[in-house]
Design a protein around this motif. Structure first.
Motif, mmCIF file in Angstrom:
data_model
loop_
_atom_site.group_PDB
_atom_site.id
_atom_site.type_symbol
_atom_site.label_atom_id
_atom_site.label_comp_id
_atom_site.label_asym_id
_atom_site.label_seq_id
_atom_site.Cartn_x
_atom_site.Cartn_y
_atom_site.Cartn_z
ATOM 1 N N LEU A 119 0.813 -1.226 0.000
ATOM 2 C CA LEU A 119 0.000 0.000 0.000
ATOM 3 C C LEU A 119 0.840 1.266 0.000
ATOM 4 N N GLY A 120 2.016 1.185 0.613
ATOM 5 C CA GLY A 120 2.820 2.408 0.665
ATOM 6 C C GLY A 120 4.115 2.206 1.410
ATOM 7 N N SER A 121 4.995 3.180 1.228
ATOM 8 C CA SER A 121 6.292 3.164 1.897
ATOM 9 C C SER A 121 6.450 4.417 2.729
ATOM 10 N N GLY A 122 6.924 4.237 3.960
ATOM 11 C CA GLY A 122 7.392 5.368 4.742
ATOM 12 C C GLY A 122 8.895 5.464 4.535
ATOM 13 N N LYS A 123 9.536 6.360 5.263
ATOM 14 C CA LYS A 123 10.990 6.478 5.114
ATOM 15 C C LYS A 123 11.677 5.170 5.485
ATOM 16 N N VAL A 124 11.183 4.530 6.544
ATOM 17 C CA VAL A 124 11.873 3.328 7.018
ATOM 18 C C VAL A 124 10.934 2.138 7.210
ATOM 19 N N ARG A 125 9.693 2.242 6.709
ATOM 20 C CA ARG A 125 8.713 1.166 6.900
ATOM 21 C C ARG A 125 7.897 0.941 5.640
ATOM 22 N N GLU A 126 7.288 -0.253 5.593
ATOM 23 C CA GLU A 126 6.411 -0.587 4.472
ATOM 24 C C GLU A 126 5.052 -1.006 5.015
ATOM 25 N N LEU A 127 4.043 -0.705 4.249
ATOM 26 C CA LEU A 127 2.675 -1.017 4.655
ATOM 27 C C LEU A 127 2.017 -1.894 3.590
ATOM 28 N N TYR A 128 1.408 -3.017 4.041
ATOM 29 C CA TYR A 128 0.738 -3.943 3.131
ATOM 30 C C TYR A 128 -0.686 -4.203 3.604
ATOM 31 N N ARG A 147 -7.344 -6.203 7.592
ATOM 32 C CA ARG A 147 -6.039 -6.306 8.247
ATOM 33 C C ARG A 147 -4.895 -5.757 7.395
ATOM 34 N N LEU A 148 -3.975 -5.088 8.089
ATOM 35 C CA LEU A 148 -2.770 -4.562 7.446
ATOM 36 C C LEU A 148 -1.540 -5.216 8.047
ATOM 37 N N LEU A 149 -0.432 -5.126 7.329
ATOM 38 C CA LEU A 149 0.857 -5.579 7.842
ATOM 39 C C LEU A 149 1.829 -4.401 7.779
ATOM 40 N N LEU A 150 2.359 -4.033 8.949
ATOM 41 C CA LEU A 150 3.365 -2.970 9.038
ATOM 42 C C LEU A 150 4.715 -3.652 9.157
ATOM 43 N N VAL A 151 5.627 -3.348 8.266
ATOM 44 C CA VAL A 151 6.953 -3.984 8.300
ATOM 45 C C VAL A 151 8.021 -2.916 8.535
ATOM 46 N N ASN A 179 -6.011 -0.352 20.820
ATOM 47 C CA ASN A 179 -5.027 -0.159 19.749
ATOM 48 C C ASN A 179 -5.208 -1.177 18.626
ATOM 49 N N HIS A 180 -4.483 -0.959 17.551
ATOM 50 C CA HIS A 180 -4.705 -1.734 16.316
ATOM 51 C C HIS A 180 -3.993 -3.083 16.295
ATOM 52 N N LEU A 181 -3.152 -3.352 17.297
ATOM 53 C CA LEU A 181 -2.316 -4.560 17.245
ATOM 54 C C LEU A 181 -3.146 -5.848 17.254
ATOM 55 N N CYS A 205 -2.135 -5.748 11.956
ATOM 56 C CA CYS A 205 -2.988 -4.796 12.675
ATOM 57 C C CYS A 205 -4.324 -4.600 11.996
ATOM 58 N N ARG A 206 -5.253 -4.065 12.799
ATOM 59 C CA ARG A 206 -6.583 -3.753 12.280
ATOM 60 C C ARG A 206 -6.503 -2.555 11.351
ATOM 61 N N ARG A 207 -7.228 -2.627 10.278
ATOM 62 C CA ARG A 207 -7.263 -1.511 9.341
ATOM 63 C C ARG A 207 -8.241 -0.460 9.868
ATOM 64 N N LEU A 208 -7.750 0.754 10.005
ATOM 65 C CA LEU A 208 -8.545 1.846 10.571
ATOM 66 C C LEU A 208 -8.751 2.955 9.543
ATOM 67 N N GLU A 209 -9.652 3.835 9.889
ATOM 68 C CA GLU A 209 -9.796 5.108 9.164
ATOM 69 C C GLU A 209 -8.961 6.114 9.944
ATOM 70 N N MET A 210 -7.792 6.486 9.406
ATOM 71 C CA MET A 210 -6.875 7.306 10.213
ATOM 72 C C MET A 210 -7.321 8.769 10.280
ATOM 73 N N LEU A 211 -7.161 9.375 11.440
ATOM 74 C CA LEU A 211 -7.425 10.812 11.581
ATOM 75 C C LEU A 211 -6.353 11.580 10.804
ATOM 76 N N GLY A 235 -3.131 3.671 16.509
ATOM 77 C CA GLY A 235 -2.575 2.917 15.390
ATOM 78 C C GLY A 235 -1.097 3.188 15.224
ATOM 79 N N ASP A 236 -0.611 2.857 14.033
ATOM 80 C CA ASP A 236 0.772 3.110 13.643
ATOM 81 C C ASP A 236 1.752 2.461 14.614
ATOM 82 N N GLU A 237 2.839 3.170 14.902
ATOM 83 C CA GLU A 237 3.869 2.674 15.820
ATOM 84 C C GLU A 237 3.951 3.748 16.902
HETATM 85 C C1 Q0Z Z 1 -0.411 3.847 8.757
HETATM 86 C C2 Q0Z Z 1 2.569 4.371 7.188
HETATM 87 C C3 Q0Z Z 1 4.079 2.527 6.855
HETATM 88 C C4 Q0Z Z 1 3.740 4.033 5.112
HETATM 89 C C5 Q0Z Z 1 -1.682 4.330 7.076
HETATM 90 N N1 Q0Z Z 1 -4.022 0.524 11.384
HETATM 91 C C6 Q0Z Z 1 -3.968 1.326 10.277
HETATM 92 N N2 Q0Z Z 1 -5.064 1.468 9.515
HETATM 93 C C7 Q0Z Z 1 -5.025 2.234 8.422
HETATM 94 N N3 Q0Z Z 1 -3.947 2.905 8.027
HETATM 95 C C8 Q0Z Z 1 -2.810 2.842 8.737
HETATM 96 C C9 Q0Z Z 1 -2.783 2.029 9.904
HETATM 97 CL CL1 Q0Z Z 1 -1.410 1.849 10.888
HETATM 98 C C10 Q0Z Z 1 -1.665 3.624 8.251
HETATM 99 N N4 Q0Z Z 1 0.258 4.640 7.914
HETATM 100 C C11 Q0Z Z 1 1.614 5.150 8.055
HETATM 101 C C12 Q0Z Z 1 3.184 3.241 7.655
HETATM 102 C C13 Q0Z Z 1 4.369 2.923 5.595
HETATM 103 C C14 Q0Z Z 1 2.855 4.760 5.896
HETATM 104 F F1 Q0Z Z 1 4.651 1.435 7.345
HETATM 105 N N5 Q0Z Z 1 -0.495 4.952 6.885
#
Ligand code: Q0Z
Length: 286
Positions: A7-16, A22-26, A66-68, A80-86, A201-203
């Motif tokens: 779904l996306g990349s952060g500077k040091v993390r990946e999101l699937y 459900r999402l996977l934060l790596v 929390n989303h864990l 983690c649980r997929r949320l609608e982020m603020l 959510g998040d970290e």
């Molecule tokens: C977290 C992010 C990353 C790029 C979206 N539980 C959640 N439900 C929906 N969305 C998110 C989460 Cl944690 C969510 N990010 C930040 C993390 C790579 C962006 F690993 N964006």
């Protein structure tokens, strides 16, 4: 990972995405300083951050949902649980540093919080303050007033996010200080689940989402050493890339020293052996 959709990349993390719910934060081993990712990885950094975040999620459940869902056996992946982020960052500051210090020097206030005069850089604040920020698509997050934040997410949501953020910070900062680590400030990201409840959510409460300072070296009146990244900063400074684009490979002793600091933070905060975490990541959850 075969069925995971990136779904996306952060500077040091990946999101699937694992499925609709459900999402996977790596967490990778990449490290950034001054907002720039360095070319050299710090072995196990992603595992330390994942383990620490899991540890805090388990210990703050009574404060806030929390989303864990689970930690994967690789130690760096969180289901983690997929949320609608603020659309706001929920920042709490217990000490005056970074953009908080900048804003205070300019205007005597941070996000509309009027502060006492005469505070120095890194001073402890009379009490922790909630200082929301926008989520910049690119570039820097921008501090906003409580009123602006309330307009973006609604007054009720805002009040709830502020209350939960302060409660989470107060709990974690007191816990960490007993173990020699000052959490100067921290950023939370909340979302809502299908029932509309706020969920963390998040970290959270890791050295990447917070400023960790070694308590035994705390000396207000200037910049504090970073608990985790000081070896890297010192190296970048030494080779003349003080606070700009540093794209040099890190020497082995800087990598090893930095890895040691991450592992030390993990062990001090969790009182677990990091090697035991590697053998069975779920030990941080009980
Ligand atoms: C977290 C992010 C990353 C790029 C979206 N539980 C959640 N439900 C929906 N969305 C998110 C989460 Cl944690 C969510 N990010 C930040 C993390 C790579 C962006 F690993 N964006």
């Amino acid at each position: 990972m075969a069925n995971a959709v990136h779904l996306g990349s952060g500077k040091v993390r990946e999101l699937y995405a694992l499925d609709v719910e459900r999402l996977l934060l790596v967490a990778s081993d990449r490290i950034s300083t001054f907002d720039v990712v360095l070319p050299t990885a710090i072995p196990d950094k992603g595992r330390v951050l994942t383990g620490l975040a899991g540890f805090w999620f388990a210990r703050t459940r009574s404060i806030c949902a929390n989303h864990l869902l689970a930690l994967r056996p690789d130690g760096r992946s969180t289901e983690c649980r997929r949320l609608e982020m603020l659309p706001i960052e929920c920042v709490v500051r217990g000490y005056l540093s970074g953009s908080g210090w900048k804003d205070y020097r300019k205007a005597g206030e941070v996000c509309g919080h009027r502060l006492p005069t005469g505070l120095r850089e890194s001073d402890r604040l009379p009490e922790p303050i909630f200082t929301p920020a926008t989520k910049a698509q690119s570039g820097h997050d921008e501090n906003i007033t409580r009123e602006q934040a309330a307009q973006i997410v609604g007054a009720q949501r805002f009040a709830e996010a502020e209350r939960l953020s302060l409660a989470l910070y107060n709990f974690a900062a007191a816990y960490a200080l007993e173990r020699g680590i000052i959490i100067a400030d921290t950023k939370f990201e909340f979302g809502t689940d299908r029932t509309g409840g706020l969920v963390l959510g998040d970290e959270a409460l890791t050295p990447d989402s917070s400023r960790f300072w070694p308590a035994d070296q705390y000396a207000p009146g200037g910049l504090q050493p970073s608990y985790d990244k000081q070896y890297v900063r010192d190296f970048c400074e030494k080779i003349g890339w003080g606070n700009t684009y540093c794209h040099h490979e890190l020497p082995a002793e800087v990598v090893e020293g930095t890895r040691g600091r991450y592992v030390e933070a993990f062990e001090q905060l969790t009182t677990l052996r990091f090697n035991d975490y590697l053998a069975n990541p779920s030990i941080v959850l009980s």
